[in-house]
Write a protein that holds these residues in place. Structure first.
Motif, short mmCIF file in Angstrom:
data_model
loop_
_atom_site.label_atom_id
_atom_site.label_comp_id
_atom_site.label_asym_id
_atom_site.label_seq_id
_atom_site.Cartn_x
_atom_site.Cartn_y
_atom_site.Cartn_z
N LEU A 61 0.71 -1.34 0.30
CA LEU A 61 -0.23 -0.11 -0.12
C LEU A 61 1.12 1.91 0.19
O LEU A 61 2.09 1.41 0.49
N GLN A 62 0.93 2.42 -0.19
CA GLN A 62 1.41 3.68 -0.83
C GLN A 62 0.57 4.78 -0.21
O GLN A 62 -0.36 5.57 -0.69
N PRO A 63 0.56 4.73 1.42
CA PRO A 63 -0.22 5.83 1.86
C PRO A 63 0.21 7.26 1.77
O PRO A 63 1.43 6.95 1.42
N VAL A 64 -0.56 8.02 1.10
CA VAL A 64 -0.17 9.65 1.11
C VAL A 64 -0.54 10.44 2.22
O VAL A 64 -0.04 11.78 1.98
N ALA A 65 -1.21 10.23 3.35
CA ALA A 65 -1.65 11.11 4.46
C ALA A 65 -1.95 10.42 5.23
O ALA A 65 -3.21 9.45 5.26
N GLY A 66 -1.74 10.59 6.73
CA GLY A 66 -2.09 10.22 7.51
C GLY A 66 -2.45 10.87 8.77
O GLY A 66 -3.20 11.89 8.76
N TYR A 67 -2.80 11.50 10.12
CA TYR A 67 -2.03 11.78 11.21
C TYR A 67 -2.26 13.45 10.57
O TYR A 67 -1.37 14.03 10.64
N CYS A 68 -3.32 14.42 11.15
CA CYS A 68 -2.38 15.94 10.04
C CYS A 68 -3.06 16.77 11.30
O CYS A 68 -4.34 16.29 12.25
N SER A 69 -2.24 17.56 11.84
CA SER A 69 -1.90 17.94 13.07
C SER A 69 -3.03 19.79 13.30
O SER A 69 -3.20 20.11 11.87
N TRP A 70 -3.70 20.37 13.92
CA TRP A 70 -4.42 21.59 14.28
C TRP A 70 -3.16 22.67 13.06
O TRP A 70 -3.94 23.05 12.42
N GLU A 71 -2.05 22.36 12.78
CA GLU A 71 -0.90 23.50 12.68
C GLU A 71 -1.21 23.48 11.50
O GLU A 71 -0.77 24.41 10.24
N GLU A 72 -1.06 21.77 11.33
CA GLU A 72 -1.08 21.40 9.09
C GLU A 72 -2.21 22.05 8.95
O GLU A 72 -2.73 22.33 7.49
N GLN A 73 -3.38 22.10 9.62
CA GLN A 73 -5.00 22.59 8.64
C GLN A 73 -5.28 24.35 8.78
O GLN A 73 -5.64 24.49 8.12
#
Length: 221
Positions: A61-73
């Motif tokens: 599998l090729q993951p492209v996005a996991g946990y997204c922090s508040w700062e990233e949002q």
């Protein structure tokens, strides 16, 4: 803690309410490779899933996005707002349109660490995931140009399979009928929806918040 009970964020624990600044990150974020992280339990399940997929001859599998922090949002929202400003929109409209595109800060489900976006898998791998993802506590669904593995836990994945519904349908079922019976590993469980923890009685295994003010209670029969 909620009225003396620990509310388990796994599976149905969901998000902080939209707009709460600095929504707490999972304390057990775990690296799954490619610079991506998931909450600990979800990460362990994903690693086990990938190992089994490898053994069965599936593609990696090729993951492209996991946990997204508040700062990233926050950064994503600001970048989108700036793009609208450069198109000539005023500050208010640029902020409004950016929120339409990106969602309100704190509303991204990826901040729970329970979601993993992957590149669209090959047909055989997709079939394998559809058949086996629930064994590792994941449900699989398609979004534009990608697929998402959402960690809900083995019990709730089994409940959705037995009811023949997706995640939204499962929550709607519980809100409507208040309970369902699930069989997992030859053990029978009852999953109940309650609105008030003060009404909780008897023994139970786990409690999950549903992010709508109600609670999902798991009992063993």
């Amino acid at each position: 803690m909620k009225d003396g009970y620990a509310i388990n964020r796994f599976a149905l624990g969901g998000l902080q309410k939209a707009g709460i600044e600095g929504a707490a990150a999972p304390e057990d974020l775990t690296d799954i490779g490619n610079g991506l992280c998931l909450a600990g339990e979800a990460a362990e399940a994903y690693i086990s899933l990938q190992r089994s997929l490898d053994i069965d001859g599936g593609d990696k599998l090729q993951p492209v996005a996991g946990y997204c922090s508040w700062e990233e949002q926050e950064q994503r929202l600001e970048e989108r707002k700036q793009a609208y400003l450069e198109q000539g929109y005023d500050e208010d409209k640029a902020a409004t349109f950016a929120s339409y595109d990106c969602g309100v800060l704190g509303s991204d489900p990826f901040q729970t660490g329970l979601y993993l976006r992957i590149e669209t898998p090959q047909a055989e791998t997709k079939e394998w995931l559809a058949e086996h993802a629930g064994e590792y506590g994941f449900i699989l669904y398609e979004e534009e140009n990608a697929w998402v593995l959402q960690y809900v836990g083995r019990l709730h994945a089994a409940a959705m399979e037995q009811l023949g519904v997706d995640f939204a349908g499962y929550m709607k079922y519980l809100h409507t009928y208040k309970s369902c019976v699930v069989i997992l590993d030859s053990v029978t469980y009852t999953v109940e929806m309650i609105d008030d923890l003060s009404l909780l009685s008897g023994s139970f295994l786990e409690i999950y918040g549903d992010n709508q003010g109600a609670y999902v209670v798991v009992r063993m029969q």
